[in-house]
Design an enzyme around this catalytic site. Structure first.
Site, PDB file in Angstrom:
ATOM      1  N   SER A   1       0.798  -1.225   0.000  1.00 51.11           N
ATOM      2  CA  SER A   1       0.000   0.000   0.000  1.00 51.11           C
ATOM      3  C   SER A   1       0.831   1.275   0.000  1.00 51.11           C
ATOM      4  O   SER A   1       0.358   2.312  -0.446  1.00 51.11           O
ATOM      5  CB  SER A   1      -0.966  -0.001   1.180  1.00 51.11           C
ATOM      6  OG  SER A   1      -0.280  -0.184   2.395  1.00 51.11           O
TER       7      SER A   1
ATOM      8  N   HIS B   1      -5.419  -3.239  -2.791  1.00 54.21           N
ATOM      9  CA  HIS B   1      -5.048  -2.323  -3.877  1.00 54.21           C
ATOM     10  C   HIS B   1      -4.947  -3.008  -5.233  1.00 54.21           C
ATOM     11  O   HIS B   1      -4.555  -2.375  -6.213  1.00 54.21           O
ATOM     12  CB  HIS B   1      -3.722  -1.626  -3.543  1.00 54.21           C
ATOM     13  CG  HIS B   1      -3.798  -0.834  -2.284  1.00 54.21           C
ATOM     14  ND1 HIS B   1      -4.324   0.434  -2.217  1.00 54.21           N
ATOM     15  CD2 HIS B   1      -3.460  -1.156  -1.005  1.00 54.21           C
ATOM     16  CE1 HIS B   1      -4.291   0.869  -0.979  1.00 54.21           C
ATOM     17  NE2 HIS B   1      -3.768  -0.075  -0.222  1.00 54.21           N
TER      18      HIS B   1
ATOM     19  N   LYS C   1     -11.864   0.945  -1.867  1.00 53.78           N
ATOM     20  CA  LYS C   1     -10.818   1.501  -2.733  1.00 53.78           C
ATOM     21  C   LYS C   1     -11.319   1.499  -4.177  1.00 53.78           C
ATOM     22  O   LYS C   1     -12.176   2.296  -4.516  1.00 53.78           O
ATOM     23  CB  LYS C   1      -9.516   0.768  -2.482  1.00 53.78           C
ATOM     24  CG  LYS C   1      -8.973   1.239  -1.114  1.00 53.78           C
ATOM     25  CD  LYS C   1      -7.915   0.434  -0.474  1.00 53.78           C
ATOM     26  CE  LYS C   1      -7.579   1.067   0.880  1.00 53.78           C
ATOM     27  NZ  LYS C   1      -7.075   0.139   1.858  1.00 53.78           N
TER      28      LYS C   1
HETATM   29  C1  LIG Z   1      -7.004   0.019   3.288  1.00 48.96           C
HETATM   30  C2  LIG Z   1      -6.406  -1.283   3.614  1.00 48.96           C
HETATM   31  C3  LIG Z   1      -6.952  -2.124   4.591  1.00 48.96           C
HETATM   32  C4  LIG Z   1      -8.072  -1.687   5.475  1.00 48.96           C
HETATM   33  O1  LIG Z   1      -9.279  -1.685   4.816  1.00 48.96           O
HETATM   34  P1  LIG Z   1     -10.450  -0.764   5.374  1.00 48.96           P
HETATM   35  O2  LIG Z   1     -11.666  -1.262   4.687  1.00 48.96           O
HETATM   36  O3  LIG Z   1     -10.084   0.632   5.026  1.00 48.96           O
HETATM   37  O4  LIG Z   1     -10.494  -0.978   6.857  1.00 48.96           O
HETATM   38  C5  LIG Z   1      -6.407  -3.378   4.757  1.00 48.96           C
HETATM   39  N1  LIG Z   1      -5.342  -3.776   4.031  1.00 48.96           N
HETATM   40  C6  LIG Z   1      -4.767  -2.980   3.114  1.00 48.96           C
HETATM   41  C7  LIG Z   1      -3.586  -3.470   2.351  1.00 48.96           C
HETATM   42  C8  LIG Z   1      -5.271  -1.712   2.886  1.00 48.96           C
HETATM   43  O5  LIG Z   1      -4.681  -0.908   2.011  1.00 48.96           O
END
Ligand SMILES: *Cc1c(COP(=O)(O)O)cnc(C)c1O
Length: 388
Positions: free
Chosen positions: A175, A203, A235
């Site tokens: 990330s 992602h 996302k």
């Molecule tokens: C954003 C993210 C999360 C958390 O997800 P949320 O739905 O925002 O709690 C978990 N793992 C990764 C790699 C992320 O980028």
């Protein structure tokens, strides 16, 4: 140290975090803290967070189901909208079943806590997302963190481990770096050492591979070869929540035992209905992924022409390594003065001495948006040079 001393220290070290006030939908041209900006820090990779059809599905579902789900999934909060979305996610990812969680953070805590306990071992990439790390800690399992994307380092740990239950955990796309996990190698190692493998594809899902099916599809890995697939919906899908996909047995086991699934109110059904619509758009409009790729190429070739210290990444996450936190903050402020919103990512989110600008691109950006970003980075290049 008192709480106040801690806060003062964070400020002195350029580590203090503040929140910006968003006054518009999530999209490239936003209004933030009263200022019109072009945003380069959203994870809305396909431009679906404010898509008219996704909004309409949300509205229609709120007419049918109301707003609150009223209870946990195992009480009476599991609506037809949730159920349909789970079926669609299972079909899309190619797994027998999928299970919705309210957030990605909770999904990761839930899986690790449910599958592991004291005496078991987790093998985690050092640059994994914090939620995977926290999940591993919560489980009480022994935690071994291998060097980033270093399969030899992982193999060494696997060979030394005597635990009977072992779980390898990795981000699909890291990330804060934007690089991909070496999934084919991880699949082979997991098989060889009789370990579970879990991928957090927050992602990659929606963005990578044919139809946006994610990191596995990108590498052509069959779901049967990767037992635990997790991805988030806030996302690329532009809504909220997360899911875990796996075998019938895994999903039933999680329903019975994952505490972050059991002891929480189901997310609003309208979110699930909106997500079902965005999943349709993800599949039906490959041009969004093509546009994103074009913008990534444009950004990278221009940034490399300027000799900017770009991190190696072929994804929508593009990092510019700065080094120290105060300079990263200063750069972010200079960009904001030029109307560009780019976050400075600092420790503890990234390792000490590797503060960076994290630029995220979206299919909703235009070539002109990228040009403006490149211009502003060029004007502030002196700040970057000093670091190199
Ligand atoms: C954003 C993210 C999360 C958390 O997800 P949320 O739905 O925002 O709690 C978990 N793992 C990764 C790699 C992320 O980028």
């Amino acid at each position: 140290m008192t709480l106040r001393q801690f806060l003062e220290q964070q400020q002195a070290q350029g580590l203090y975090r503040t929140r910006r006030l968003v006054q518009s939908p999530q999209q490239p041209e936003m209004r933030v803290d009263g200022q019109r900006v072009i945003s380069f820090c959203s994870n809305d990779y396909l431009g679906l967070a404010n898509h008219p059809e996704v909004r309409r599905s949300f509205q229609q579902a709120s007419e049918r189901y109301g707003v609150g789900s009223g209870a946990a999934h195992l009480v009476n909060g599991h609506s037809l909208a949730h159920h349909r979305l789970e079926a669609a996610l299972a079909e899309f990812t190619g797994y027998p079943r999928a299970l919705l969680f309210s957030t990605g953070y909770m999904a990761n805590l839930g899986v690790t806590q449910a599958l592991l306990q004291r005496g078991d071992t987790v093998f985690a990439d050092r640059l994994n997302h914090a939620s995977l790390l926290d999940g591993a800690r919560l489980s009480g399992a022994r935690l071994w963190r291998y060097r980033h994307n270093d399969t030899e380092s992982l193999a060494g740990y696997l060979e030394r481990s005597e635990a009977t239950k072992r779980l390898i955990m990795t981000d699909g796309v890291f990330s804060m770096e934007g690089d991909l996990a070496l999934l084919p190698e991880l699949v082979a190692l997991a098989k060889q050492h009789d370990a579970w493998l879990m991928v957090d594809d927050a992602h990659g899902f929606g963005v990578l591979g044919p139809q946006g099916k994610g990191s596995l599809a990108h590498y052509g890995i069959a779901p049967a070869d990767l037992p635990i697939y997790m991805a988030t919906l806030g996302k690329a899908l532009g809504t909220a929540g997360a899911f875990v996909a796996g075998s019938e047995t895994l999903i039933e086991y999680l329903i019975q035992t994952a505490r972050s699934y059991i002891y929480t109110t189901a997310s609003p059904p309208a979110i699930a209905a909106a997500t079902l619509k965005s999943l349709e758009i993800v599949q039906a409009e490959p041009e969004r992924r093509a546009q994103l790729q074009t913008l990534i190429q444009q950004f990278r070739s221009n940034a490399l022409d300027l000799d900017l210290p770009l991190l190696t990444s072929s994804t929508a996450i593009q990092g510019i390594l700065v080094g120290d936190s105060p300079t990263a903050v200063k750069l972010s402020e200079q960009l904001l003065a030029a109307g560009l919103l780019v976050t400075a990512i600092r420790p503890p989110t990234v390792p000490k001495g590797t503060a960076r600008l994290r630029i995220t691109l979206s299919a909703a950006h235009t070539a002109q948006h990228i040009d403006r970003l490149i211009d502003a980075l060029a004007k502030n290049r002196s700040l970057l040079k000093k670091q190199a």
